[in-house]
Write a protein that holds these residues in place. Structure first.
Motif, PDB file in Angstrom:
ATOM      1  N   THR A 193       1.732   4.886   1.010  1.00 10.66           N
ATOM      2  CA  THR A 193       1.375   5.887   2.015  1.00 10.66           C
ATOM      3  C   THR A 193       2.047   7.207   1.669  1.00 10.66           C
ATOM      4  O   THR A 193       3.129   7.238   1.101  1.00 10.66           O
ATOM      5  CB  THR A 193       1.794   5.463   3.429  1.00 10.66           C
ATOM      6  N   GLN A 195     -16.509   2.036   9.006  1.00 10.64           N
ATOM      7  CA  GLN A 195     -15.499   2.756   8.223  1.00 10.64           C
ATOM      8  C   GLN A 195     -16.115   3.927   7.473  1.00 10.64           C
ATOM      9  O   GLN A 195     -15.537   5.012   7.401  1.00 10.64           O
ATOM     10  CB  GLN A 195     -14.925   1.804   7.164  1.00 10.64           C
ATOM     11  N   ASN A 213      -7.868   6.209   2.606  1.00  9.05           N
ATOM     12  CA  ASN A 213      -7.384   6.684   3.913  1.00  9.05           C
ATOM     13  C   ASN A 213      -5.867   6.609   4.014  1.00  9.05           C
ATOM     14  O   ASN A 213      -5.237   7.461   4.638  1.00  9.05           O
ATOM     15  CB  ASN A 213      -8.024   5.874   5.047  1.00  9.05           C
ATOM     16  N   ASP A 214      -5.278   5.571   3.401  1.00  7.89           N
ATOM     17  CA  ASP A 214      -3.817   5.456   3.439  1.00  7.89           C
ATOM     18  C   ASP A 214      -3.155   6.622   2.714  1.00  7.89           C
ATOM     19  O   ASP A 214      -2.110   7.112   3.141  1.00  7.89           O
ATOM     20  CB  ASP A 214      -3.364   4.129   2.824  1.00  7.89           C
ATOM     21  N   MET A 256       0.855  -1.212   0.000  1.00  7.24           N
ATOM     22  CA  MET A 256       0.000   0.000   0.000  1.00  7.24           C
ATOM     23  C   MET A 256       0.873   1.238   0.000  1.00  7.24           C
ATOM     24  O   MET A 256       1.906   1.286   0.655  1.00  7.24           O
ATOM     25  CB  MET A 256      -0.908  -0.049   1.220  1.00  7.24           C
ATOM     26  N   ASP A 315     -18.366  -3.891   9.756  1.00  8.22           N
ATOM     27  CA  ASP A 315     -17.135  -3.099   9.925  1.00  8.22           C
ATOM     28  C   ASP A 315     -17.044  -2.005   8.872  1.00  8.22           C
ATOM     29  O   ASP A 315     -16.570  -0.897   9.147  1.00  8.22           O
ATOM     30  CB  ASP A 315     -15.892  -3.997   9.830  1.00  8.22           C
ATOM     31  N   VAL A 316     -17.473  -2.329   7.643  1.00  9.88           N
ATOM     32  CA  VAL A 316     -17.400  -1.312   6.583  1.00  9.88           C
ATOM     33  C   VAL A 316     -18.370  -0.177   6.885  1.00  9.88           C
ATOM     34  O   VAL A 316     -18.073   0.991   6.627  1.00  9.88           O
ATOM     35  CB  VAL A 316     -17.670  -1.945   5.195  1.00  9.88           C
ATOM     36  N   SER A 337      -6.318  -4.494  -4.333  1.00  8.10           N
ATOM     37  CA  SER A 337      -6.817  -4.819  -2.987  1.00  8.10           C
ATOM     38  C   SER A 337      -8.343  -4.922  -2.970  1.00  8.10           C
ATOM     39  O   SER A 337      -8.907  -5.725  -2.216  1.00  8.10           O
ATOM     40  CB  SER A 337      -6.345  -3.769  -1.975  1.00  8.10           C
ATOM     41  N   ASP A 390      -9.906   1.928   2.699  1.00  5.70           N
ATOM     42  CA  ASP A 390      -8.546   1.783   3.238  1.00  5.70           C
ATOM     43  C   ASP A 390      -7.538   2.458   2.319  1.00  5.70           C
ATOM     44  O   ASP A 390      -6.619   3.157   2.776  1.00  5.70           O
ATOM     45  CB  ASP A 390      -8.166   0.295   3.361  1.00  5.70           C
ATOM     46  N   PHE A 391      -7.698   2.212   1.032  1.00  5.71           N
ATOM     47  CA  PHE A 391      -6.769   2.774   0.045  1.00  5.71           C
ATOM     48  C   PHE A 391      -6.784   4.307   0.110  1.00  5.71           C
ATOM     49  O   PHE A 391      -5.735   4.956   0.160  1.00  5.71           O
ATOM     50  CB  PHE A 391      -7.173   2.291  -1.356  1.00  5.71           C
ATOM     51  N   GLY A 404     -14.832  -1.558   1.583  1.00  2.11           N
ATOM     52  CA  GLY A 404     -13.958  -1.311   2.732  1.00  2.11           C
ATOM     53  C   GLY A 404     -12.500  -1.222   2.321  1.00  2.11           C
ATOM     54  O   GLY A 404     -11.755  -0.364   2.808  1.00  2.11           O
ATOM     55  N   ALA A 405     -12.091  -2.070   1.364  1.00  2.30           N
ATOM     56  CA  ALA A 405     -10.701  -2.021   0.882  1.00  2.30           C
ATOM     57  C   ALA A 405     -10.446  -0.724   0.123  1.00  2.30           C
ATOM     58  O   ALA A 405      -9.342  -0.165   0.177  1.00  2.30           O
ATOM     59  CB  ALA A 405     -10.408  -3.234   0.002  1.00  2.30           C
TER      60      ALA A 405
END
Ligand code: PLP
Length: 419
Positions: free
Chosen positions: A3, A82, A300-301, A1, A78-79, A45, A297-298, A293-294
């Motif tokens: 960052t 998020q 947010n990273d 990933m 969980d998503v 991802s 994540d992408f 959700g993935a």
């Protein structure tokens, strides 16, 4: 990933390596994908999250007592948390999963619209996508409520003054696009929300373009409801989000009836499940929500500030290069600082469909047509435009390819090459 430290530019080479489709060719040329306002490409991802769900935990959620059902339920819920964090929601109960922005807006039009009376006013803008126009037209047919429109100012923007002219004591609902999918302009939502609140109207925002490109926080915006789509922000198709203030959602009647959304059902009547399940009738799009959700994540990273800076910088570069082409008209705000991610244009009286077809032969994907905004096309005085739209994996070299492709198109139509 990948960052990125705050303030550092995105490492587009590293980002591009994570999107398998970006290494394919179209008509023997490297793909230059500039149709991100229609849908974005997906990182590995997200693709992996989809196949991982089906390979390891596929089960229906919420009702099951077996391990797979519990795992799938936890991943799906969980998503929701998020998404709540992504937009600054007070609780995950304020997040409803739908199919897309269109369905989120239809849910609101159907449930809020049922309360309107003849003469009540619904305020939209003249720049709405059809998905934030047609559902409200249906409401006016059922209720006798009327539509009013916030007009564009002389710089083709929605501003506070044009909004003030449309909002009054009869206004019950204000529903506006945050970032236009044609003009690329960003509406002053917080100020317009205050105007709506002052007359007791409900404030709704179509965030289909803004959520992917700029930080969106429902508290800063001061709105009541917000709608957006996963597929325009690296996620799969088939997942939309409706955020609403908990006390407002709790007060709304359901939109669709069926399984999952009930508490007790007798032959004659039913009571509703707690939020947000009251609005999620039937088996939801479990796999795609989990893969969304993935995508979050992408994003947010990288950080949404970095994404916004990248998209704005690339858009400015593109405006600068395109506006040097003779015979090229760009729509939207004249100041590049007032827009992001989207550039609608016409070139040399060549029909935008021909522009898009010729660019495609060079591997460049742009959209042409009315962009689901026919009233806006009428306001701009054109039947259609071409549109280039950018995202976090696009690079300056792709803008250069677009400019070259347009010069090629001009030549085909008998114009001399030259900038
Ligand atoms: C794409 C878009 C929509 C509709 O999104 P769907 O995912 O097709 O429902 C609505 N509003 C704007 C501004 C858009 O760009």
């Amino acid at each position: 990933m990948t960052t990125t430290k705050a303030g550092a530019p995105l490492d587009t080479a590293a980002i591009r390596a994570q999107f398998p489709i970006l290494s394919r060719e179209v008509h023997g040329q490297p793909l230059v994908y500039l149709d991100n306002a229609a849908t974005t490409q997906k990182p590995q991802s997200v693709i992996d999250a989809l196949t991982n769900y089906y390979s390891t935990m596929n089960a229906n959620i919420h009702r099951g007592l077996h391990t797979l059902a519990e795992e799938a339920t936890a991943a799906y819920e969980d998503v929701r948390k998020q998404v709540a964090a992504f937009v600054g929601a007070a609780s995950h109960r304020e997040i409803v999963f739908t199919r897309n922005t269109t369905e989120s807006l239809n849910l609101l039009a159907y449930t809020l619209g049922a309360r309107l009376r003849p003469g009540d006013e619904i305020v939209l803008t003249t720049a709405e996508h059809h998905s934030n126009l047609v559902p409200w037209q249906l409401v006016t047919q059922r209720t006798g409520a009327v539509l009013r429109f916030i007009e564009l100012n002389d710089d083709q923007q929605i501003d506070v003054d044009t909004a003030r002219a449309a909002i009054n004591a009869n206004t019950r609902i204000v529903s506006i696009v945050h970032m236009s999918n044609v003009l690329g302009s960003i509406a002053p939502v917080a100020e317009i929300s205050e105007m709506a609140r002052a007359v007791g109207a409900t404030m709704i925002v179509d965030a289909a373009q803004s959520a992917p490109h700029i930080p969106v926080d429902v508290n800063d915006l001061g709105v009541d409801y917000l709608a957006f789509s996963a597929h325009k922000m690296l996620g799969p198709t088939g997942v939309g989000v409706l955020w609403g203030r908990q006390e407002l959602l709790a007060d709304l009647d359901p939109f669709l009836g069926g399984g999952e959304m009930i508490s007790v059902v007798t032959r004659e009547e039913s009571s509703w499940a707690a939020l947000p399940h009251k609005f999620e009738a039937g088996t939801p799009n479990i796999a795609d929500v989990i893969a969304f959700g993935a995508a979050l994540d992408f994003l947010n990273d990288l950080g949404m500030d970095a994404v916004a800076a990248h998209d704005a910088e690339l858009t400015h570069y593109a405006v600068e290069r395109l506006s040097r082409l003779e015979g090229l008209d760009i729509y939207g705000p004249s100041d590049p600082a007032e827009r992001s991610a989207v550039i609608a244009f016409n070139y040399r009286d060549i029909h935008s469909h021909d522009v898009a077809t010729i660019l495609d032969r060079s591997g460049i994907a742009v959209r042409a047509g009315h962009h689901c905004a026919q009233p806006l096309m009428r306001t701009l005085g054109v039947p259609a435009t071409a549109r280039a739209s950018f995202y976090l994996y696009n690079e300056r070299s792709e803008v250069d390819a677009l400019v070259d492709g347009l010069l090629d198109a001009g030549e085909r139509f008998g114009f001399e090459r030259g900038v």
